[in-house]
Write an enzyme that holds these catalytic residues in place. Structure first.
Site, mmCIF file in Angstrom:
data_model
loop_
_atom_site.group_PDB
_atom_site.id
_atom_site.type_symbol
_atom_site.label_atom_id
_atom_site.label_comp_id
_atom_site.label_asym_id
_atom_site.label_seq_id
_atom_site.Cartn_x
_atom_site.Cartn_y
_atom_site.Cartn_z
ATOM 1 N N CYS A 1 1.804 -2.781 -1.665
ATOM 2 C CA CYS A 1 2.058 -1.867 -0.752
ATOM 3 C C CYS A 1 0.705 -0.873 -0.947
ATOM 4 O O CYS A 1 -0.464 -1.156 -0.300
ATOM 5 C CB CYS A 1 3.278 -0.748 -1.096
ATOM 6 S SG CYS A 1 3.893 0.100 0.093
ATOM 7 N N HIS A 2 0.802 0.210 -1.632
ATOM 8 C CA HIS A 2 -0.319 1.113 -1.745
ATOM 9 C C HIS A 2 -1.307 1.032 -2.948
ATOM 10 O O HIS A 2 -2.243 1.405 -3.158
ATOM 11 C CB HIS A 2 -0.069 2.553 -1.706
ATOM 12 C CG HIS A 2 0.446 3.160 -0.419
ATOM 13 N ND1 HIS A 2 1.508 2.829 0.152
ATOM 14 C CD2 HIS A 2 -0.304 3.999 0.306
ATOM 15 C CE1 HIS A 2 1.885 3.640 1.358
ATOM 16 N NE2 HIS A 2 0.598 4.191 1.595
#
Length: 175
Positions: free
Chosen positions: A103-104
């Site tokens: 994800c991030h």
């Protein structure tokens, strides 16, 4: 089995830590959490997970770990503002140790300037940043680069992320 360092702070994406961490533990690996100070508790952004921190970043040495795990959420964005976490991340990439970012999570790889020429993916909102950082961006559930770097886009990709992370760990442990 592998010792896996996990850089994490408040507002991590709950399942992006809990599901891979469980998969690593179930496979016999040890997961260690690292934040600014040991003993602190950090909370997931969904409010479902609370994680106790094992080590403070000043007491953590990348050489003591076999792999690095970077869960997503807002955690990586906060951690990348602190050079100690960026340097810790860069050390794993420079040593060609396994790195797992979902994800991030790749935001720490961007800050470490460690994505140049690497096949990778990440959450939609950071994909342009990843391209600017020189990544060979793919929009796939999991991207594996040189059997070292494993990246995924979001919680839906966790099964593929776990599968490939465990495969890379198995190959790394066999060396």
């Amino acid at each position: 089995m592998a010792k896996i360092a996990t850089l994490i702070t408040d507002m991590f994406e709950d399942v992006e830590y809990t599901d891979p961490s469980k998969a690593f533990n179930d496979a016999g690996h040890e997961v260690f959490t690292i934040e600014k100070e040991a003993g602190k508790e950090v909370k997931g952004k969904q409010g479902e997970a609370v994680v106790s921190i094992d080590k403070g970043i000043d007491d953590a040495n990348p050489e003591d770990y076999d792999a690095l795990f970077l869960p997503g959420g807002f955690s990586p964005d906060q951690l990348r503002a602190d050079d100690r976490f960026v340097d810790f991340t860069k050390a794993f990439m420079d040593a060609k140790k396994p790195v797992f970012a979902i994800c991030h999570g790749p935001q720490l790889l961007i800050a470490a300037k460690a994505l140049e020429g690497r096949k990778a993916t990440g959450y939609k909102s950071i994909q342009t940043d990843m391209e600017y950082a020189g990544a060979n961006l793919v929009d796939e559930e999991v991207a594996v680069c040189q059997d070292q770097l494993v990246t995924s886009r979001n919680p839906d990709d966790i099964p593929a992320f776990n599968r490939e992370s465990l495969r890379v760990l198995e190959q790394y442990s066999a060396k």
